[in-house]
Design an enzyme around this catalytic site. Structure first.
Site, mmCIF file in Angstrom:
data_model
loop_
_atom_site.group_PDB
_atom_site.id
_atom_site.type_symbol
_atom_site.label_atom_id
_atom_site.label_comp_id
_atom_site.label_asym_id
_atom_site.label_seq_id
_atom_site.Cartn_x
_atom_site.Cartn_y
_atom_site.Cartn_z
ATOM 1 N N CYS A 1 -2.409 -2.837 -10.039
ATOM 2 C CA CYS A 1 -2.080 -1.440 -9.722
ATOM 3 C C CYS A 1 -3.263 -0.665 -9.154
ATOM 4 C CB CYS A 1 -1.550 -0.734 -10.966
ATOM 5 S SG CYS A 1 -0.087 -1.537 -11.632
ATOM 6 N N HIS B 1 -1.911 7.070 -11.016
ATOM 7 C CA HIS B 1 -1.008 5.933 -10.869
ATOM 8 C C HIS B 1 0.310 6.267 -11.568
ATOM 9 C CE1 HIS B 1 0.697 2.035 -10.818
ATOM 10 N NE2 HIS B 1 0.450 1.749 -12.082
ATOM 11 N N ASN C 1 7.282 2.083 -11.477
ATOM 12 C CA ASN C 1 5.893 1.678 -11.227
ATOM 13 C C ASN C 1 5.871 0.703 -10.044
ATOM 14 O OD1 ASN C 1 3.351 0.538 -11.252
ATOM 15 N ND2 ASN C 1 3.319 0.148 -13.462
#
Ligand SMILES: CC(C)(COP(=O)(O)OP(=O)(O)OC[C@H]1O[C@@H](n2cnc3c(N)ncnc32)[C@H](O)[C@@H]1OP(=O)(O)O)[C@@H](O)C(=O)NCCC(=O)NCCS
Length: 332
Positions: free
Chosen positions: A116, A259, A289
């Site tokens: 990520c 994020h 996500n």
């Protein structure tokens, strides 16, 4: 000594595949509920690629938009970086596929796997390339098809992720409507926590033999609670460190773009940083996500929605498998 040249993000683009999967859709797959998913994560919808649709496909769409936004032709690019932990294939890399499809020619093309945190890692690498080659034009794309490594029978992970791509074009000269200068960045990793979040199976450490059925380890496995704690702790402390080194206060930040993993992580981070809630960007509700793609998708949407405007100081921060994490300052 860190370099002194300033690099600019001159164009941004995003793309998510059209197929939207709601929490109600997931209720039909696993023992879960819209109520549970919403309360624990804030996520309502995620977009899922067609079966076999590769990361380079999503990357292509986002990159075209970023190039258009920057007013740069594909043929002008000198370097193509793709942040992904779901590449088209183990080998060759996804960046070569993307560059070819865009018609870039024969640039240096490289994949970066920092899960990520991949977009922030890639920005740092792009900036280093721009320091070495001041006339370079670098495409940084983050693209993920996490659905290809999602265990759709595991309710603790399958509700969390989505597919998508975001892209940025960097040069050493500001051009276009809303260039962002890339300010100081801090990037970290800690492999002692590698097992908290993995996609292991099929790698050289856990190979399969011909004809063997894939095991659960082929898909995302995660210790959710521990990842949650590490995410909040690490992003918050690195953001504080970055601001202090930059001689800035949290009140100097106009927008926090974290994020987009989970609304509760975003809220806990905001609380730790003591930043005004109105200054915290979130769109995890709509996309889940999307790993490396989450920050460039968020930045692009922030501009489209007018939340992010000229003159804004933007704090970006991310966290993911590795563990990896990072924080950076962008100036619009
Ligand atoms: C995954 C996460 C939402 C789980 O929330 P949690 O509050 O920690 O929940 P737990 O894992 O303790 O599970 C609580 C219960 O809910 C159950 N549960 C798990 N997933 C569920 C789902 N989708 N629907 C319904 N129940 C679920 C568990 O089985 C457990 O049941 P039990 O108490 O009977 O054993 C949370 O840990 C999280 O967000 N972690 C970070 C994940 C992340 O963002 N990772 C990516 C970082 S880049």
């Amino acid at each position: 000594m860190p370099m002194s040249a300033t690099s600019y993000i001159n164009g941004l683009g995003r793309y998510v595949p059209p197929r939207a999967v709601s929490n109600a859709d997931l209720e039909k797959l696993v023992d879960t509920s819209d109520e549970w998913i919403t309360a624990r994560t804030g996520i309502k919808v995620r977009h899922i690629a067609e079966k076999g649709q590769p990361s380079s496909d999503l990357a292509y769409e986002a990159s075209k938009r970023a190039l258009e936004h920057a007013g740069i032709e594909p043929g002008e690019l000198t370097h193509v970086l793709v942040a992904t932990c779901t590449p088209d294939s183990y080998c060759p890399n996804t960046a070569s596929m993307l560059a070819h499809r865009l018609g870039v020619g024969t640039p240096m093309a490289m994949d970066i796997n920092a899960a990520c945190t991949g977009f922030l890692y890639s920005l740092e690498i792009a900036r280093s390339l721009l320091c070495t080659y001041p006339d370079a034009k670098v495409l940084v794309t983050a693209s993920e098809v996490l659905s290809s490594r999602t265990n759709w029978a595991d309710r603790s992970t399958c509700v969390l992720f989505g597919d998508g791509a975001g892209a940025a074009v960097l040069t050493n000269k500001p051009t276009g409507e809303l260039p962002f200068s890339v300010g100081p960045m801090q990037l970290r990793s800690d492999g002692q926590y590698a097992d908290l979040l993995t996609i292991k199976g099929g790698g050289s450490a856990t190979p399969y033999t011909l004809g063997e059925t894939v095991r659960e380890d082929f898909f995302i496995t995660m210790e959710g609670r521990e990842v949650f704690k590490q995410a909040v702790r690490n992003m918050a402390s690195l953001c504080k460190e970055l601001l202090e080194k930059a001689g800035m206060d949290i009140n100097d930040v106009d927008l926090l773009v974290p994020h987009q993993a989970n609304l509760r992580i975003i809220e806990a981070l905001g609380n730790r940083l003591k930043i005004d809630r109105n200054k915290v960007f979130s769109n995890v509700q709509k996309y889940g996500n999307t790993s490396a793609a989450s920050i460039p998708i968020a930045l692009t949407e922030g501009i489209e929605q007018g939340i992010l405007a000229k003159g804004d100081s933007v704090l970006v921060t991310s966290f993911g498998a590795g563990l990896t994490w990072g924080a950076g300052l962008l100036q619009a």
